[in-house]
Design an enzyme around this catalytic site. Structure first.
Site, PDB file in Angstrom:
ATOM      1  N   CYS A   1       0.804  -1.227   0.000  1.00 49.21           N
ATOM      2  CA  CYS A   1       0.000   0.000   0.000  1.00 49.21           C
ATOM      3  C   CYS A   1       0.835   1.275   0.000  1.00 49.21           C
ATOM      4  CB  CYS A   1      -0.954  -0.012   1.183  1.00 49.21           C
ATOM      5  SG  CYS A   1      -1.876  -1.540   1.243  1.00 49.21           S
TER       6      CYS A   1
ATOM      7  N   ASN B   1     -10.334  -0.441   0.462  1.00 51.79           N
ATOM      8  CA  ASN B   1      -8.875  -0.419   0.401  1.00 51.79           C
ATOM      9  C   ASN B   1      -8.432  -0.905  -0.973  1.00 51.79           C
ATOM     10  OD1 ASN B   1      -6.148  -0.943   0.625  1.00 51.79           O
ATOM     11  ND2 ASN B   1      -6.280  -1.987   2.606  1.00 51.79           N
TER      12      ASN B   1
ATOM     13  N   HIS C   1      -3.191   6.417   3.276  1.00 54.07           N
ATOM     14  CA  HIS C   1      -3.667   5.147   2.717  1.00 54.07           C
ATOM     15  C   HIS C   1      -5.037   4.851   3.321  1.00 54.07           C
ATOM     16  CE1 HIS C   1      -4.173   1.147   1.450  1.00 54.07           C
ATOM     17  NE2 HIS C   1      -3.841   0.573   2.592  1.00 54.07           N
TER      18      HIS C   1
HETATM   19  N1  ACO Z   1     -18.663  -8.849   9.939  1.00 56.26           N
HETATM   20  C1  ACO Z   1     -19.072  -9.133  11.205  1.00 56.26           C
HETATM   21  N2  ACO Z   1     -18.221  -9.547  12.172  1.00 56.26           N
HETATM   22  C2  ACO Z   1     -16.910  -9.642  11.828  1.00 56.26           C
HETATM   23  C3  ACO Z   1     -16.430  -9.354  10.554  1.00 56.26           C
HETATM   24  C4  ACO Z   1     -17.366  -8.945   9.576  1.00 56.26           C
HETATM   25  N3  ACO Z   1     -17.014  -8.630   8.292  1.00 56.26           N
HETATM   26  N4  ACO Z   1     -15.087  -9.543  10.534  1.00 56.26           N
HETATM   27  C5  ACO Z   1     -14.736  -9.929  11.766  1.00 56.26           C
HETATM   28  N5  ACO Z   1     -15.838  -9.998  12.543  1.00 56.26           N
HETATM   29  C6  ACO Z   1     -15.930 -10.377  13.954  1.00 56.26           C
HETATM   30  C7  ACO Z   1     -14.779 -11.245  14.399  1.00 56.26           C
HETATM   31  O1  ACO Z   1     -15.036 -12.606  14.096  1.00 56.26           O
HETATM   32  C8  ACO Z   1     -14.778 -10.979  15.893  1.00 56.26           C
HETATM   33  O2  ACO Z   1     -15.784 -11.741  16.484  1.00 56.26           O
HETATM   34  P1  ACO Z   1     -15.539 -12.437  17.924  1.00 56.26           P
HETATM   35  O3  ACO Z   1     -15.312 -11.265  18.872  1.00 56.26           O
HETATM   36  O4  ACO Z   1     -16.809 -13.171  18.153  1.00 56.26           O
HETATM   37  O5  ACO Z   1     -14.332 -13.284  17.765  1.00 56.26           O
HETATM   38  C9  ACO Z   1     -15.187  -9.512  15.995  1.00 56.26           C
HETATM   39  O6  ACO Z   1     -15.835  -9.192  14.752  1.00 56.26           O
HETATM   40  C10 ACO Z   1     -14.048  -8.574  16.204  1.00 56.26           C
HETATM   41  O7  ACO Z   1     -13.023  -8.885  15.278  1.00 56.26           O
HETATM   42  P2  ACO Z   1     -11.675  -8.068  15.194  1.00 56.26           P
HETATM   43  O8  ACO Z   1     -10.780  -8.699  14.172  1.00 56.26           O
HETATM   44  O9  ACO Z   1     -11.141  -7.851  16.572  1.00 56.26           O
HETATM   45  O10 ACO Z   1     -12.251  -6.686  14.652  1.00 56.26           O
HETATM   46  P3  ACO Z   1     -11.496  -5.314  14.506  1.00 56.26           P
HETATM   47  O11 ACO Z   1     -12.246  -4.281  15.201  1.00 56.26           O
HETATM   48  O12 ACO Z   1     -10.021  -5.457  14.786  1.00 56.26           O
HETATM   49  O13 ACO Z   1     -11.646  -5.022  12.955  1.00 56.26           O
HETATM   50  C11 ACO Z   1     -10.334  -5.058  10.943  1.00 56.26           C
HETATM   51  C12 ACO Z   1     -11.056  -5.881  11.990  1.00 56.26           C
HETATM   52  C13 ACO Z   1     -11.346  -4.176  10.246  1.00 56.26           C
HETATM   53  C14 ACO Z   1      -9.703  -5.996   9.910  1.00 56.26           C
HETATM   54  C15 ACO Z   1      -9.260  -4.184  11.652  1.00 56.26           C
HETATM   55  O14 ACO Z   1      -8.452  -4.991  12.472  1.00 56.26           O
HETATM   56  C16 ACO Z   1      -8.381  -3.475  10.692  1.00 56.26           C
HETATM   57  O15 ACO Z   1      -8.808  -2.609   9.932  1.00 56.26           O
HETATM   58  N6  ACO Z   1      -7.061  -3.763  10.707  1.00 56.26           N
HETATM   59  C17 ACO Z   1      -6.133  -3.151   9.816  1.00 56.26           C
HETATM   60  C18 ACO Z   1      -6.221  -3.854   8.522  1.00 56.26           C
HETATM   61  C19 ACO Z   1      -5.428  -3.132   7.464  1.00 56.26           C
HETATM   62  O16 ACO Z   1      -5.224  -1.969   7.520  1.00 56.26           O
HETATM   63  N7  ACO Z   1      -4.962  -3.863   6.512  1.00 56.26           N
HETATM   64  C20 ACO Z   1      -4.180  -3.236   5.523  1.00 56.26           C
HETATM   65  C21 ACO Z   1      -4.074  -4.147   4.457  1.00 56.26           C
HETATM   66  S1  ACO Z   1      -3.240  -3.245   3.284  1.00 56.26           S
HETATM   67  C22 ACO Z   1      -2.351  -4.242   2.260  1.00 56.26           C
HETATM   68  O17 ACO Z   1      -1.179  -4.259   2.347  1.00 56.26           O
HETATM   69  C23 ACO Z   1      -3.119  -5.049   1.236  1.00 56.26           C
END
Ligand code: ACO
Length: 337
Positions: free
Chosen positions: A118, A294, A264
């Site tokens: 990214c 993203n 980003h």
């Molecule tokens: N819908 C509903 N529930 C969901 C979903 C969904 N789409 N996805 C996860 N959950 C659930 C999980 O199973 C979990 O349930 P549990 O508590 O029963 O176990 C709960 O929601 C919380 O999950 P977390 O993973 O803790 O959620 P979080 O608030 O951390 O959000 C996210 C997840 C959005 C992925 C966040 O961690 C994030 O944005 N991280 C950064 C990711 C990022 O920036 N990536 C960059 C990639 S760039 C590249 O190089 C391609």
């Protein structure tokens, strides 16, 4: 604060973006995985993303390139170097840059791909600036970021599939003397395991060792993208403001002197935390994650294009583009638009 430092930097002569027509809404995702519009909106800020209906990465990139070339008013024969940032190339070889070159007809220019996830567009600007600065036959650079992330998304994994979209954007860059420019780029390979999409495994004819080499990386389903969302989140909320501050220091300005910060677009909560840590208002942060999700290396320049189109970024503005991503990598560049 001392005066901003002036040096040889970049002039953005033209910009352009392209997103595929097909749009997937949060409601569409709720039909294929156990999720909801409410969860996705609250946790990420994403509402829709554009997804290809089969258009490959190089084609998406070429459309943005053509738009940027038209905006710059140059002839394709003026292009000396094409840099393409992508993590989703169509082939190991040829490069996406060569395919874009063929598509737009800029035959004879240099063409190279870079992979910094990214942060690819920031790295690409800095590479372009250094080629231009050397005054050694490169006067016009076409920088393209193009991603077809949908091809490495596992649409059964609700925690990642809702995040990504496809799209591209391009800048035509020239040399500018006596202007504002600074960059702060880096990487931390100890975090390599947190964002992974696996390439081909070795199946050479002479291989007797059937054990997989321990690369210290997570197992993945095929080439599908996998991430440790929480680790990436922690990394991003520190790396993003740190990169802006370091680039500002080098430029001799403070973050509040910037007219706009284009981060980003991975998660609106990451952007809000970064703004708070930098002590700048959210009005300065350019955010279009709701529209596109993203789009990896394309997310920063797509947001830049929309901000220009909507008058949020104007000529003469002091801009910081800042990214973080797989690698793990981080980068900020500052320039005057
Ligand atoms: N819908 C509903 N529930 C969901 C979903 C969904 N789409 N996805 C996860 N959950 C659930 C999980 O199973 C979990 O349930 P549990 O508590 O029963 O176990 C709960 O929601 C919380 O999950 P977390 O993973 O803790 O959620 P979080 O608030 O951390 O959000 C996210 C997840 C959005 C992925 C966040 O961690 C994030 O944005 N991280 C950064 C990711 C990022 O920036 N990536 C960059 C990639 S760039 C590249 O190089 C391609």
């Amino acid at each position: 604060m001392a005066d901003a430092k002036k040096s040889t930097g970049i002039h953005i002569k033209g910009i352009g973006k392209y997103v595929p027509e097909m749009i997937a809404t949060n409601e569409d995702f709720a039909k294929i995985v156990d999720t909801s519009d409410e969860w996705i909106t609250q946790r990420t800020g994403i509402k829709t993303r554009h997804i290809t209906n089969g258009e490959p990465t190089y084609y998406i990139g070429a459309q943005a390139a053509k738009n940027a070339i038209a905006d710059a008013g140059i002839d394709v024969s003026d292009i000396d170097l094409i840099i393409t940032a992508t993590v989703t190339p169509d082939f190991y070889t040829p490069s996406t840059a060569c395919l874009i070159q063929r598509e737009i007809g800029a035959i004879g220019s240099m063409a190279i791909d870079i992979n910094c996830a990214c942060t690819g567009f920031d790295y690409g600007i800095d590479m372009a600036k250094r080629y231009l600065q050397s005054e050694d036959g490169v006067d016009t650079v076409l920088l393209v970021a193009s991603e077809e992330l949908s091809k490495f998304v596992d649409y059964t994994d609700r925690s990642s599939c809702i995040l990504f979209g496809d799209g591209s954007a391009a800048f035509v860059l020239e040399r500018q003397y006596d202007t504002l420019y600074s960059s702060f780029l880096g990487a931390d390979g100890t975090g390599a395991k947190y964002l992974v999409s696996r390439a081909m495994r070795s199946e050479n004819a002479f291989r007797t060792n059937k054990e997989d080499f321990d690369m210290g990386m997570p197992e993945t389903k095929k080439h599908y993208f996998t991430q440790d969302g929480r680790e990436v989140y922690k990394f991003a909320t520190k790396a993003l403001p740190n990169a802006v501050e370091k680039a500002c220091e080098k430029a001799g300005i403070s973050p509040d002197e910037l007219d706009a910060i284009v981060p980003h677009q991975a998660n609106v909560r990451i952007i809000e935390t970064a703004a708070k840590n930098l002590g700048v208002s959210m009005d300065k942060m350019v955010v279009y994650i709701d529209r596109y999700g993203n789009t990896s290396s394309a997310s920063i320049p797509i947001a830049f294009c929309d901000a220009v189109a909507e008058g949020k970024i104007k000529r003469g503005d002091k801009i910081c583009l800042v990214g973080f991503g797989g690698g793990l990598t981080y980068a900020a560049v500052i320039f005057e638009y």
